[in-house]
Design an enzyme around this catalytic site. Structure first.
Site, PDB file in Angstrom:
ATOM      1  N   TYR A   1      36.532  22.186  31.007  1.00  0.00           N
ATOM      2  CA  TYR A   1      37.354  22.642  32.149  1.00  0.00           C
ATOM      3  C   TYR A   1      36.718  23.873  32.790  1.00  0.00           C
ATOM      4  CZ  TYR A   1      40.621  25.858  34.270  1.00  0.00           C
ATOM      5  OH  TYR A   1      41.165  26.785  35.110  1.00  0.00           O
TER       6      TYR A   1
ATOM      7  N   LYS B   1      34.540  24.932  36.618  1.00  0.00           N
ATOM      8  CA  LYS B   1      34.734  26.060  37.549  1.00  0.00           C
ATOM      9  C   LYS B   1      33.396  26.760  37.812  1.00  0.00           C
ATOM     10  CE  LYS B   1      39.225  25.630  37.991  1.00  0.00           C
ATOM     11  NZ  LYS B   1      39.773  25.042  39.241  1.00  0.00           N
TER      12      LYS B   1
ATOM     13  N   SER C   1      38.542  30.680  38.072  1.00  0.00           N
ATOM     14  CA  SER C   1      39.262  31.197  36.905  1.00  0.00           C
ATOM     15  C   SER C   1      38.438  32.261  36.202  1.00  0.00           C
ATOM     16  CB  SER C   1      39.509  30.041  35.933  1.00  0.00           C
ATOM     17  OG  SER C   1      39.894  30.526  34.664  1.00  0.00           O
TER      18      SER C   1
HETATM   19  N1  UFG Z   1      49.541  31.852  22.996  1.00  0.00           N
HETATM   20  C1  UFG Z   1      50.348  31.865  21.882  1.00  0.00           C
HETATM   21  N2  UFG Z   1      51.217  30.826  21.695  1.00  0.00           N
HETATM   22  C2  UFG Z   1      51.313  29.780  22.565  1.00  0.00           C
HETATM   23  C3  UFG Z   1      50.488  29.788  23.730  1.00  0.00           C
HETATM   24  C4  UFG Z   1      49.608  30.845  23.901  1.00  0.00           C
HETATM   25  O1  UFG Z   1      50.293  32.789  21.065  1.00  0.00           O
HETATM   26  O2  UFG Z   1      52.106  28.867  22.338  1.00  0.00           O
HETATM   27  C5  UFG Z   1      48.626  32.980  23.219  1.00  0.00           C
HETATM   28  C6  UFG Z   1      47.178  32.543  23.281  1.00  0.00           C
HETATM   29  O3  UFG Z   1      46.618  32.471  22.015  1.00  0.00           O
HETATM   30  C7  UFG Z   1      46.581  33.649  24.164  1.00  0.00           C
HETATM   31  C8  UFG Z   1      47.736  34.060  25.083  1.00  0.00           C
HETATM   32  O4  UFG Z   1      48.919  33.563  24.453  1.00  0.00           O
HETATM   33  O5  UFG Z   1      46.239  34.746  23.365  1.00  0.00           O
HETATM   34  C9  UFG Z   1      47.635  33.463  26.450  1.00  0.00           C
HETATM   35  O6  UFG Z   1      47.435  32.056  26.321  1.00  0.00           O
HETATM   36  P1  UFG Z   1      47.511  31.079  27.574  1.00  0.00           P
HETATM   37  O7  UFG Z   1      47.234  29.702  27.060  1.00  0.00           O
HETATM   38  O8  UFG Z   1      48.770  31.316  28.334  1.00  0.00           O
HETATM   39  O9  UFG Z   1      46.329  31.607  28.507  1.00  0.00           O
HETATM   40  P2  UFG Z   1      44.762  31.673  28.226  1.00  0.00           P
HETATM   41  O10 UFG Z   1      44.371  33.093  28.481  1.00  0.00           O
HETATM   42  O11 UFG Z   1      44.365  31.075  26.945  1.00  0.00           O
HETATM   43  O12 UFG Z   1      44.244  30.665  29.351  1.00  0.00           O
HETATM   44  C10 UFG Z   1      44.134  31.085  30.657  1.00  0.00           C
HETATM   45  C11 UFG Z   1      44.259  29.931  31.642  1.00  0.00           C
HETATM   46  C12 UFG Z   1      43.068  29.008  31.540  1.00  0.00           C
HETATM   47  C13 UFG Z   1      41.784  29.766  31.540  1.00  0.00           C
HETATM   48  C14 UFG Z   1      41.818  30.821  30.469  1.00  0.00           C
HETATM   49  C15 UFG Z   1      40.574  31.642  30.390  1.00  0.00           C
HETATM   50  O13 UFG Z   1      45.430  29.200  31.401  1.00  0.00           O
HETATM   51  O14 UFG Z   1      43.090  28.159  32.683  1.00  0.00           O
HETATM   52  O15 UFG Z   1      42.914  31.701  30.747  1.00  0.00           O
HETATM   53  O16 UFG Z   1      40.466  32.452  31.514  1.00  0.00           O
HETATM   54  F1  UFG Z   1      40.756  28.933  31.320  1.00  0.00           F
END
Ligand code: UFG
Length: 340
Positions: free
Chosen positions: A149, A153, A124
């Site tokens: 988590y 990785k 990741s």
């Molecule tokens: N977000 C919202 N509202 C929500 C969910 C997410 O505004 O209900 C925003 C988050 O704050 C973030 C963006 O949408 O800015 C993306 O969020 P995600 O949770 O979809 O993805 P992340 O980038 O936080 O997480 C992903 C992977 C993880 C990994 C992480 C870091 O899901 O497995 O990237 O690489 F660890």
């Protein structure tokens, strides 16, 4: 090749199973269905047009894992299985370290015992931690992650690299995913999170289908164009194709273990993704602005040059493709896969 896919009933695993079959490989799946449903198998077999053997057990059971290798011809392994919820890992660190590491140890030990030397690992972008310059490049050395988590990785990348260095013939591709979204264009398989989705795209899709009232945007005061956080979203079928490309490239890799970013190289904000989803659905979707989520970074995306040049892999799908395919899956399967 005859490929063992661990976690093959999951979101990325299931799409990769189809990509492997389409590329002419044989597939065996091992999955304990702890975060997926057994009905995935029937959907996959219908789409693949052939039987796909599934083994329903937990890889941390080293005896069962070894028996599988003793009884099946396996040429290569793609290892997806693992716990993956960032927030949950903070509250259950021991479960995360134990599950993700023990399953990898059992798998690697069986590979070593039965002479299987090809491995593609599901890593990741979280391994780049909080200080890596954007866009992220694979030669960044100070890997770390703020969540247990993510730290699994980092640790597994290291374990597999160390094994590959000293084991004759081992080739390990460490695939660092950015933000996988979308679904198979058939609409028959897709992401089916249990409970309230942690990730943005499945949350938006559940708002669109009426399972959630509104999206909460986590922060609009980031230093980005519209103030919401930016990520590198890539279509899950492009990601699946990246696994096939990595598998087929293993023999030509320039080092025994090598990391590859799988991303598009472009950032998209939360509000931009929401607007794209509204275009796919054909109506506006309710949202509110909430506080930032702890641990979130403002903006990051991949430098995908290494995967482009060495694997010959490129992301091909647009944000609108990702939203259209997610919506097809979600609207046809509002409650996800059948079964409990
Ligand atoms: N977000 C919202 N509202 C929500 C969910 C997410 O505004 O209900 C925003 C988050 O704050 C973030 C963006 O949408 O800015 C993306 O969020 P995600 O949770 O979809 O993805 P992340 O980038 O936080 O997480 C992903 C992977 C993880 C990994 C992480 C870091 O899901 O497995 O990237 O690489 F660890």
């Amino acid at each position: 090749m005859r490929v063992l896919v661990s976690g093959g009933a999951g979101y990325i695993g299931s799409h990769t199973v189809l990509a492997l079959v389409a590329a002419g490989h044989d597939v065996i799946v091992v999955d304990d269905f702890s975060n997926s449903k057994p009905s995935v198998q029937g959907r996959l077999e219908a789409l693949a047009g052939r039987a796909i053997p599934f083994h329903g057990f937990d890889l941390t059971d080293a005896d069962k894992t070894e028996r599988l290798f003793a009884h099946e011809r396996i040429d290569a392994v793609i290892h997806f299985a693992g716990f993956k919820a960032v927030g949950e890992s903070v509250t259950k660190p021991l479960e995360y370290y134990r599950n993700n590491l023990d399953s990898t140890f059992a798998l690697a030990a069986s590979m070593a015992k039965y002479g299987v030397t090809k491995l593609v690992f599901s890593s990741s972008a979280t391994v780049y931690g909080e200080k890596a310059p954007v866009p992220y490049r694979e030669d960044y050395e100070h890997l770390s992650s703020s969540s247990p988590y993510g730290q699994t990785k980092v640790m597994i990348e290291r374990v597999l690299s160390d094994i590959a260095q000293i084991s004759e013939g081992w080739k390990v591709a460490l695939l660092r995913y950015f933000n996988p979204v979308g679904a198979h264009p058939s609409g028959d398989i897709g992401e089916d999170p249990q409970g309230i989705p942690n990730n943005l795209m499945p949350f938006i899709a559940q708002v669109a289908v009426g399972r959630r009232e509104r999206l909460t945007v986590f922060g609009d005061d980031y230093p980005t164009a519209d103030g919401t956080a930016e990520r590198d979203y890539l279509h899950v079928t492009d990601l699946a194709a990246g696994h096939v490309a990595a598998l087929e490239h293993l023999d030509d890799m320039v080092e025994p273990a090598r990391a590859f970013n799988l991303g598009t190289g472009t950032g998209t904000s939360v509000l931009e993704l929401l607007k794209a989803f509204e275009r796919a659905v054909g109506r506006e979707l309710p949202y509110e602005i909430g506080p930032r989520r702890a641990g979130d970074l403002p903006a990051f995306w991949a430098d995908p040059t290494r995967a482009n040049t060495e694997l010959g892999w490129h992301a091909t799908k647009t944000i609108d493709d990702m939203c259209a395919d997610t919506w097809r899956w979600q609207s046809r399967n509002p409650e996800g896969f059948p079964g409990s």
